[in-house]
Design a protein around this motif. Structure first.
Motif, PDB file in Angstrom:
ATOM      1  N   UNK A 265       0.807  -1.207   0.000  1.00 12.50           N
ATOM      2  CA  UNK A 265       0.000   0.000   0.000  1.00 12.50           C
ATOM      3  C   UNK A 265       0.841   1.259   0.000  1.00 12.50           C
ATOM      4  N   UNK A 266       2.036   1.177  -0.613  1.00 18.15           N
ATOM      5  CA  UNK A 266       2.909   2.336  -0.694  1.00 18.15           C
ATOM      6  C   UNK A 266       3.744   2.585   0.539  1.00 18.15           C
ATOM      7  N   UNK A 267       3.659   1.702   1.558  1.00 21.37           N
ATOM      8  CA  UNK A 267       4.391   1.914   2.804  1.00 21.37           C
ATOM      9  C   UNK A 267       5.324   0.748   3.103  1.00 21.37           C
ATOM     10  N   UNK A 268       6.501   1.090   3.660  1.00 19.52           N
ATOM     11  CA  UNK A 268       7.395   0.056   4.165  1.00 19.52           C
ATOM     12  C   UNK A 268       6.877  -0.407   5.531  1.00 19.52           C
ATOM     13  N   UNK A 269       6.850  -1.727   5.720  1.00 24.26           N
ATOM     14  CA  UNK A 269       6.366  -2.274   6.984  1.00 24.26           C
ATOM     15  C   UNK A 269       7.486  -3.017   7.705  1.00 24.26           C
ATOM     16  N   UNK A 270       7.354  -3.080   9.024  1.00 23.35           N
ATOM     17  CA  UNK A 270       8.268  -3.892   9.816  1.00 23.35           C
ATOM     18  C   UNK A 270       7.765  -5.335   9.764  1.00 23.35           C
ATOM     19  N   UNK A 271       8.573  -6.208   9.180  1.00 28.50           N
ATOM     20  CA  UNK A 271       8.154  -7.578   8.914  1.00 28.50           C
ATOM     21  C   UNK A 271       8.774  -8.528   9.942  1.00 28.50           C
ATOM     22  N   UNK A 272       7.932  -9.318  10.561  1.00 25.49           N
ATOM     23  CA  UNK A 272       8.396 -10.314  11.523  1.00 25.49           C
ATOM     24  C   UNK A 272       8.841 -11.588  10.798  1.00 25.49           C
ATOM     25  N   UNK A 273       7.931 -12.230  10.068  1.00 23.95           N
ATOM     26  CA  UNK A 273       8.233 -13.436   9.289  1.00 23.95           C
ATOM     27  C   UNK A 273       7.769 -13.225   7.846  1.00 23.95           C
ATOM     28  N   UNK A 274       8.460 -13.882   6.920  1.00 19.39           N
ATOM     29  CA  UNK A 274       8.061 -13.772   5.515  1.00 19.39           C
ATOM     30  C   UNK A 274       8.578 -14.976   4.754  1.00 19.39           C
ATOM     31  N   UNK A 275       8.002 -15.212   3.562  1.00 20.84           N
ATOM     32  CA  UNK A 275       8.436 -16.306   2.707  1.00 20.84           C
ATOM     33  C   UNK A 275       8.221 -15.931   1.235  1.00 20.84           C
ATOM     34  N   UNK A 276       9.151 -16.374   0.375  1.00 19.34           N
ATOM     35  CA  UNK A 276       8.852 -16.429  -1.047  1.00 19.34           C
ATOM     36  C   UNK A 276       7.819 -17.536  -1.261  1.00 19.34           C
ATOM     37  N   UNK A 277       6.840 -17.292  -2.134  1.00 24.02           N
ATOM     38  CA  UNK A 277       5.881 -18.330  -2.495  1.00 24.02           C
ATOM     39  C   UNK A 277       6.432 -19.042  -3.725  1.00 24.02           C
ATOM     40  N   UNK A 302      -2.282  -6.754  -3.204  1.00 26.53           N
ATOM     41  CA  UNK A 302      -2.143  -7.390  -1.893  1.00 26.53           C
ATOM     42  C   UNK A 302      -3.454  -8.055  -1.490  1.00 26.53           C
ATOM     43  N   UNK A 303      -3.332  -9.234  -0.890  1.00 24.85           N
ATOM     44  CA  UNK A 303      -4.487  -9.957  -0.370  1.00 24.85           C
ATOM     45  C   UNK A 303      -4.292 -10.169   1.118  1.00 24.85           C
ATOM     46  N   UNK A 304      -5.251  -9.732   1.923  1.00 23.64           N
ATOM     47  CA  UNK A 304      -5.154  -9.854   3.380  1.00 23.64           C
ATOM     48  C   UNK A 304      -5.751 -11.175   3.834  1.00 23.64           C
ATOM     49  N   UNK A 305      -5.053 -11.858   4.751  1.00 18.05           N
ATOM     50  CA  UNK A 305      -5.531 -13.125   5.306  1.00 18.05           C
ATOM     51  C   UNK A 305      -5.694 -13.055   6.821  1.00 18.05           C
ATOM     52  N   UNK A 306      -6.035 -11.874   7.316  1.00 22.13           N
ATOM     53  CA  UNK A 306      -6.320 -11.739   8.734  1.00 22.13           C
ATOM     54  C   UNK A 306      -5.074 -11.725   9.586  1.00 22.13           C
ATOM     55  N   UNK A 307      -5.242 -12.152  10.848  1.00 20.27           N
ATOM     56  CA  UNK A 307      -4.162 -12.125  11.819  1.00 20.27           C
ATOM     57  C   UNK A 307      -3.507 -13.496  11.960  1.00 20.27           C
ATOM     58  N   UNK A 308      -2.190 -13.483  12.111  1.00 18.95           N
ATOM     59  CA  UNK A 308      -1.455 -14.733  12.310  1.00 18.95           C
ATOM     60  C   UNK A 308      -0.301 -14.480  13.262  1.00 18.95           C
ATOM     61  N   UNK A 309       0.079 -15.514  13.982  1.00 18.37           N
ATOM     62  CA  UNK A 309       1.186 -15.410  14.928  1.00 18.37           C
ATOM     63  C   UNK A 309       2.502 -15.875  14.355  1.00 18.37           C
ATOM     64  N   UNK A 310       2.491 -16.352  13.103  1.00 16.03           N
ATOM     65  CA  UNK A 310       3.735 -16.794  12.503  1.00 16.03           C
ATOM     66  C   UNK A 310       3.510 -17.596  11.240  1.00 16.03           C
TER      67      UNK A 310
END
Length: 467
Positions: A265-277, A302-310
């Motif tokens: 959405x045009x903003x840099x976010x602080x990312x905890x976990x991430x993966x290449x699909x 971007x597609x939002x999938x709600x809240x996740x802990x990891x």
């Protein structure tokens, strides 16, 4: 009649005779070839297959080319031994047999297409090829407090171990078939190097500034890399904290070109976990506020999938992610439809604590549990769980610490990283510290047999390091 006239007449007769004989021979060959064609059916003129690539990544193919256009081919006509999942596509003179998951290493494969006929019918024949996949190999990081750290290549099933890169203070690495991405240095003064695996040449790559690089990952299909970066000078009002950067390994090696920050959405976010699909242009992101987002880097949708802990991982050759929800626990999330299926617990016959879980390309999960005896940790068990069944893969004795579990691309082997004698195993001084003495045990997932033991950690089969 002159002598010259008689000679000319003889030459003409010889030419005519030679011409007639040649035409007769060609006609006989043509008739013979037609007869053979009418009696034996289509023949293979070329087979294309890359056994080594087939063990590393999904989507490899065996491509048959026949000597004539073929009638439609049905999947029921194709067999693969040993039995392996496949799909079939055919057009004109070619038949392609595609393997949606990677093939096992060090295995003899036979691919047969039975009852093949030409487009105009006629007799049938079988198209067949045999090939052998190479033995598996694994890279590990071996840290040495008295000398340079090394990335070492191990040939599974042999004593072959070869250092392919060395540097002081290697923090992490990830590998594709063509490149290594390596982070080195001390906290807040780190460097990034890309190594061409074919030549061994290395190139330093520009990074966003003084700071810390963590979460290093690569995408084999697109030869991409990514990491999260935090500025050395970070306050509540300024500085970047765990901002995700991605780039091309090819460009980084060729010109030292820096990675670009990823924005949502045009903003840099602080990312905890991430993966290449795998096999896509998408990233799965889980920021520190818990938002789980699928980002297509091609069109920035971007597609939002709600809240996740990891995020535990995204299974190779699938579009399914294993995520942890605070209320639901572990679930398998279909990134194309948004559908979720809870991951069932398994009963190991006693009190256990789940410590590790990753998805497998073949379905199911690879898990690590700590067994509890009267409230005290005992042995750790690594199991493969799928469809309600559980297979024991490895046991780590009490007193040793299970650091990470990973699987080879085809889920033939598990890489089980262990810190022996954890009480006396002091931590090193890395940016992301770990016990100094680490080893990676290669276990056959189906039989539980110990296949090899390699010094080091951060096995190249893993999506991420053991942090």
């Amino acid at each position: 009649m002159s002598t010259r006239t008689r000679r000319s007449a003889r030459h003409r007769r010889r030419f005519v005779l030679a011409f007639v004989v040649t035409v007769g021979v060609l006609a006989a060959i043509s008739v013979g070839a037609a007869a053979v064609s009418l009696t034996q059916g289509p023949r293979v003129t070329e087979v294309q297959v890359d056994p080594e690539a087939a063990t590393r990544e999904s989507g490899s193919r065996v491509i048959f080319t026949a000597d004539q256009a073929l009638a439609p081919i049905d999947a029921s006509q194709v067999t693969v031994e040993p039995e392996t999942e496949f799909t079939v596509d055919a057009a004109g003179r070619t038949v392609g047999v595609r393997f949606p998951t990677a093939l096992d290493a060090d295995v003899d494969y036979t691919v047969r297409v039975a009852g093949v006929t030409g487009l105009g019918s006629g007799p049938s024949s079988d198209l067949e090829t045999r090939f052998t996949t190479p033995a598996a190999s694994l890279l590990t990081l071996v840290r040495d407090p008295d000398g340079p750290d090394q990335i070492v290549r191990h040939e599974i099933g042999t004593d072959d171990a070869t250092a392919i890169f060395a540097a002081d203070a290697i923090d992490d690495f990830r590998a594709t078939s063509a490149y290594l991405a390596v982070t080195t240095g001390e906290a807040e003064q780190m460097s990034l190097t890309v190594v061409d695996r074919a030549s061994g040449e290395a190139a330093d790559v520009a990074i966003p500034g003084d700071g810390t690089l963590t979460g290093l990952q690569v995408s084999a299909r697109g030869q991409l890399y990514g990491y999260t970066f935090s500025d050395a000078e970070l306050t509540a009002e300024s500085g970047r904290a765990n901002v995700l950067f991605t780039g091309s390994l090819r460009d980084a090696f060729a010109s030292g070109e820096a990675a670009e920050p990823v924005t949502v959405g045009g903003e840099e976010r602080s990312i905890d976990r991430w993966r290449f699909v795998p096999e896509t242009s998408s990233l799965l992101l889980n920021d520190f506020s818990g938002d789980l987002t699928l980002l297509d880097t091609d069109d920035e949708s971007a597609t939002a999938f709600g809240q996740a802990g990891g995020i535990q991982g995204v299974a190779r050759s699938t579009y399914t992610a294993l995520v942890w929800r605070v209320e639901e626990g572990f679930t398998e999330l279909d990134l194309s439809s948004g559908e979720e299926v809870p991951v069932d617990d398994v009963d190991l016959g006693g009190e256990t604590i789940l410590g590790h879980m990753i998805p497998l390309a073949t379905g199911g999960t690879l898990r690590g549990y700590a067994e509890m005896v009267e409230g005290t940790p005992a042995d750790s068990r690594v199991v493969a769980a799928a469809g309600g069944s559980v297979t024991d893969v490895a046991t780590v004795a009490a007193g040793d610490a299970l650091q990470q579990v990973c699987a080879s691309p085809s889920a033939q082997y598990a890489a089980v990283t262990v810190a022996p004698d954890i009480v006396r195993n002091a931590f090193d001084r890395g940016v992301q510290p770990l016990p100094r003495d680490l080893e990676t045990r290669v276990q056959d997932i189906r039989s539980g047999e110990l296949v090899a033991t390699a010094p080091g950690f951060a096995a190249s089969w893993c999506e991420v390091g053991p942090w």
